[in-house]
Design a protein around this motif. Structure first.
Motif, mmCIF file in Angstrom:
data_model
loop_
_atom_site.group_PDB
_atom_site.id
_atom_site.type_symbol
_atom_site.label_atom_id
_atom_site.label_comp_id
_atom_site.label_asym_id
_atom_site.label_seq_id
_atom_site.Cartn_x
_atom_site.Cartn_y
_atom_site.Cartn_z
ATOM 1 N N ASP A 123 0.808 -1.218 -0.038
ATOM 2 C CA ASP A 123 0.116 -0.026 -0.039
ATOM 3 C C ASP A 123 1.029 1.163 -0.088
ATOM 4 O OD1 ASP A 123 -1.870 2.028 0.595
ATOM 5 O OD2 ASP A 123 -2.314 1.507 2.314
ATOM 6 N N GLY A 125 -0.073 4.395 0.014
ATOM 7 C CA GLY A 125 -0.609 5.385 0.643
ATOM 8 C C GLY A 125 -0.928 6.559 -0.097
ATOM 9 N N LYS A 127 -2.830 7.185 -4.438
ATOM 10 C CA LYS A 127 -3.497 6.602 -5.507
ATOM 11 C C LYS A 127 -2.443 7.071 -6.667
ATOM 12 C CE LYS A 127 -7.359 6.851 -8.796
ATOM 13 N NZ LYS A 127 -8.948 7.161 -8.907
#
Length: 130
Positions: A123, A125, A127
């Motif tokens: 992830d 954090g 987009k």
């Protein structure tokens, strides 16, 4: 997680170098919507005889080459915004848009190693597809 290299043809004060690096980073944060703390920005000053630039520049010592390695996936609109924002921010520092060349190198996330893993498996954090 862009990695930036700014190359210039002149010596600058530490404050001028910092302002240049801050301006490019701020443009990336704004246009690509990355976290402000996600910052890897380098600046390299070349003697003019070691960095040829396109002919016909009114102020060749202000020619600025910006190379940005980034995850692939940004839209053309995000890239347009990035180019325009970089030009505007460097314009505030006295560098005209016709003395700026930005080169993006898009790299698939699986080709970035982050925290010991492919970036495609963590992830981030933020987009990427903006």
């Amino acid at each position: 997680m862009p990695v930036v290299l700014i190359e210039i043809r002149r010596e600058c004060t530490a404050a001028e170098e910092t302002a240049l690096m801050d301006a490019v980073h701020a443009a990336i944060v704004s246009a690509l919507k990355i976290p402000a703390g996600d910052r890897i920005v380098r600046l390299q000053a070349h003697p003019p005889h070691r960095f040829a630039c396109p002919p016909g520049k009114a102020q060749p010592d202000l020619f600025t080459l910006i190379s940005i390695d980034l995850f692939s996936g940004r839209s053309l609109e995000a890239k347009r915004t990035l180019y325009a924002t970089i030009a505007a921010k460097l314009g505030e520092l006295g560098i005209s848009a016709d003395h700026i060349l930005v080169r993006l190198r898009e790299i698939p996330r699986e080709n970035w190693g982050v925290r010991g893993l492919p970036a495609s498996e963590i992830d981030l954090g933020f987009k990427v597809e903006v």
